[in-house]
Design a protein around this motif. Structure first.
Motif, mmCIF file in Angstrom:
data_model
loop_
_atom_site.group_PDB
_atom_site.id
_atom_site.type_symbol
_atom_site.label_atom_id
_atom_site.label_comp_id
_atom_site.label_asym_id
_atom_site.label_seq_id
_atom_site.Cartn_x
_atom_site.Cartn_y
_atom_site.Cartn_z
ATOM 1 N N GLY A 1 0.835 -1.274 0.122
ATOM 2 C CA GLY A 1 -0.043 0.084 -0.130
ATOM 3 C C GLY A 1 0.875 1.146 0.042
ATOM 4 O O GLY A 1 0.266 2.286 -0.638
ATOM 5 N N THR B 1 -3.095 9.818 11.123
ATOM 6 C CA THR B 1 -3.126 8.503 10.133
ATOM 7 C C THR B 1 -1.773 7.995 10.414
ATOM 8 O O THR B 1 -0.768 8.100 11.077
ATOM 9 C CB THR B 1 -3.261 9.076 8.887
ATOM 10 O OG1 THR B 1 -3.493 7.978 8.077
ATOM 11 C CG2 THR B 1 -2.213 9.857 8.321
ATOM 12 N N TYR B 2 -1.775 6.763 9.529
ATOM 13 C CA TYR B 2 -0.586 5.907 9.608
ATOM 14 C C TYR B 2 0.462 6.712 8.419
ATOM 15 O O TYR B 2 0.338 7.516 7.766
ATOM 16 C CB TYR B 2 -1.043 4.719 8.752
ATOM 17 C CG TYR B 2 0.170 3.546 8.816
ATOM 18 C CD1 TYR B 2 0.754 3.299 9.944
ATOM 19 C CD2 TYR B 2 0.773 3.179 7.454
ATOM 20 C CE1 TYR B 2 1.971 2.260 9.797
ATOM 21 C CE2 TYR B 2 1.552 2.165 7.150
ATOM 22 C CZ TYR B 2 2.165 1.662 8.446
ATOM 23 O OH TYR B 2 3.503 0.923 8.525
ATOM 24 N N PHE C 1 -1.852 -6.062 3.276
ATOM 25 C CA PHE C 1 -1.156 -6.477 4.464
ATOM 26 C C PHE C 1 -2.050 -7.396 5.345
ATOM 27 O O PHE C 1 -3.302 -7.203 5.188
ATOM 28 C CB PHE C 1 -0.887 -5.232 5.287
ATOM 29 C CG PHE C 1 0.231 -5.376 6.547
ATOM 30 C CD1 PHE C 1 1.321 -5.454 6.386
ATOM 31 C CD2 PHE C 1 -0.800 -5.402 7.954
ATOM 32 C CE1 PHE C 1 1.876 -5.421 7.678
ATOM 33 C CE2 PHE C 1 -0.031 -5.567 8.833
ATOM 34 C CZ PHE C 1 1.454 -5.857 8.987
HETATM 35 C C1 LIG Z 1 -1.610 -0.272 6.140
HETATM 36 C C2 LIG Z 1 -1.811 1.466 5.687
HETATM 37 C C3 LIG Z 1 -0.904 1.879 4.411
HETATM 38 C C4 LIG Z 1 0.137 1.078 3.998
HETATM 39 O O1 LIG Z 1 0.001 -0.333 3.529
HETATM 40 P P1 LIG Z 1 1.388 -1.368 3.451
HETATM 41 O O2 LIG Z 1 1.034 -2.232 2.375
HETATM 42 O O3 LIG Z 1 1.608 -1.721 4.727
HETATM 43 O O4 LIG Z 1 2.497 -0.564 2.579
HETATM 44 C C5 LIG Z 1 -1.135 2.988 4.170
HETATM 45 N N1 LIG Z 1 -2.077 3.679 4.471
HETATM 46 C C6 LIG Z 1 -2.814 3.405 5.549
HETATM 47 C C7 LIG Z 1 -3.705 4.255 5.987
HETATM 48 C C8 LIG Z 1 -2.547 1.926 6.140
HETATM 49 O O5 LIG Z 1 -3.354 1.827 7.206
#
Ligand SMILES: *Cc1c(COP(=O)(O)O)cnc(C)c1O
Length: 374
Positions: free
Chosen positions: A60, A85-86, A188
């Motif tokens: 992601g 956020t992440y 993920f």
């Molecule tokens: C999990 C996540 C990502 C990143 O995904 P990956 O596959 O771990 O790189 C990006 N944005 C948000 C909001 C997420 O929860």
């Protein structure tokens, strides 16, 4: 009792025969890279989401990076992103030499605060990245309206909200990730549609953009060894695509199970003086990637510790607002700049939620939480 945040083992047990034969088929044919399952999964995901084009990729985070590269964002350009956020969203902005412009979020829905959006727009602003946090859509109608008025691109980070449906005021419905110029998601393992390793995808309804995205994800080449642009190497493994092909068929059931767990938590805590249950947006369905409460009047961390002693896991998504992370100090933000995000970091607590929750386990979780206040 063995309570987990996410129970991937029991989920696998229920679809074991299907998954095992899909994996075996990949191994038997040894088409580990770009096997036919990659394409068929992309097609299935397009028909599931309603996106015209789906480009699969390695994760992601890559999806976000490829999206910003395809849109032609240039170093120094400003991209508006929620502070709560992440990290992935802001990380790729920084890596590409763009400037993250943080914006505070709404305290009860966790979406970026649209009321503050217009003030953040400058002559250098090129894009907005709404994050559909915890599983429901931000108000895409207002975001798209504003973006259109100012000529900005919109990238929806829908890593936590695959399958959520937004309803526009004219009644039109669209899935998370299919409304902006580009949508990105992650597979993920613990995400709502998770594979058995890393994976990601990019959505767009624009055929030209789809070509660019595909090319960038594949070393900037449309034809092998002819490189038209600088790209990256970001592929979804065939094994992961094969697993996702199986799991996508169960995604609606998975979302329904998550909603049942969320409803039971809502019932248990709706009148609790110290617990604020998650507010559901009126214009979006919720797929409950997380069930996140806000702990009021007492210490969230003490509750978390107490639950851990009782064998109930819980998580803080997220403990530090992005503008206060050490890595992002160079952008000139200070404590107090985003008071809602900063406060949420002290109050939010995500409870176990997954597709295989047993009623007795959830009853124990609820009882344990309530007993803390007795
Ligand atoms: C999990 C996540 C990502 C990143 O995904 P990956 O596959 O771990 O790189 C990006 N944005 C948000 C909001 C997420 O929860």
């Amino acid at each position: 009792m063995n309570i987990q945040m996410v129970d991937l083992r029991s989920q696998y047990d229920r679809i074991k025969a299907e998954v095992d034969s899909a994996i075996q088929e990949v191994i038997d044919t040894t088409a580990f890279i770009n096997g036919p399952q990659v394409k068929s999964f992309g097609n299935s995901l397009a028909s599931y989401t309603g996106a015209k084009h789906v480009i699969t990729c390695a994760n992601g985070t890559d999806a976000l990076q490829i999206a910003m590269m395809a849109l032609g964002f240039q170093p120094g350009d400003e991209v508006i992103v929620p502070a709560f956020t992440y990290v992935a969203t802001v990380e790729v902005i920084a890596l590409l030499g763009l400037k993250p412009i943080f914006i505070d979020v709404v305290a009860d829905t966790y979406e970026l605060d649209i009321a503050q959006l217009e003030d953040k727009i400058t002559a250098r602003t090129v894009g907005i990245v709404p994050v559909h946090l915890y599983g429901q859509c931000s108000n895409m109608e207002l975001i798209l309206e504003l973006a259109k008025r100012h000529g900005l691109k919109v990238i929806e980070d829908t890593a936590q909200a695959i399958g959520a449906v937004f309803t526009f005021s004219d009644g039109r419905k669209a899935q998370a990730g299919t409304m902006g110029d580009i949508g990105t998601t992650s597979f993920f393992p613990s995400k709502n549609l998770g594979c058995y390793g890393d994976g990601g995808a990019i959505f767009t309804n624009d055929a030209d953009l789809a070509k660019k995205l595909q090319m960038i994800a594949n070393h900037g080449q449309a034809k092998k060894y002819y490189h038209e642009s600088i790209g990256v190497n970001s592929r979804l493994d065939t094994l992961q695509a094969a697993i996702l092909n199986v799991k996508l068929k169960h995604l609606d059931r998975y979302s329904a199970s998550r909603n049942e767990v969320a409803d039971a938590y809502d019932q248990a805590f709706k009148n609790h003086p110290n617990i604020k249950i998650p507010k559901r947006a009126t214009n979006s369905t919720h797929v409950f990637h997380q069930y996140t409460i806000q702990v009021e009047g007492i210490s969230r961390d003490e509750l978390k510790e107490y639950l851990a002693e009782k064998g109930v896991p819980s998580m803080v998504y997220y403990p530090i607002s992005l503008h206060q992370q050490v890595a992002y100090q160079g952008y000139g933000y200070n404590a107090g700049d985003f008071p809602v995000s900063e406060l949420l970091c002290t109050k939010v607590l995500s409870l176990p939620i997954h597709t295989e929750m047993k009623m007795e386990d959830q009853a124990y979780i609820i009882e344990s939480i309530k007993s803390f206040f007795k």
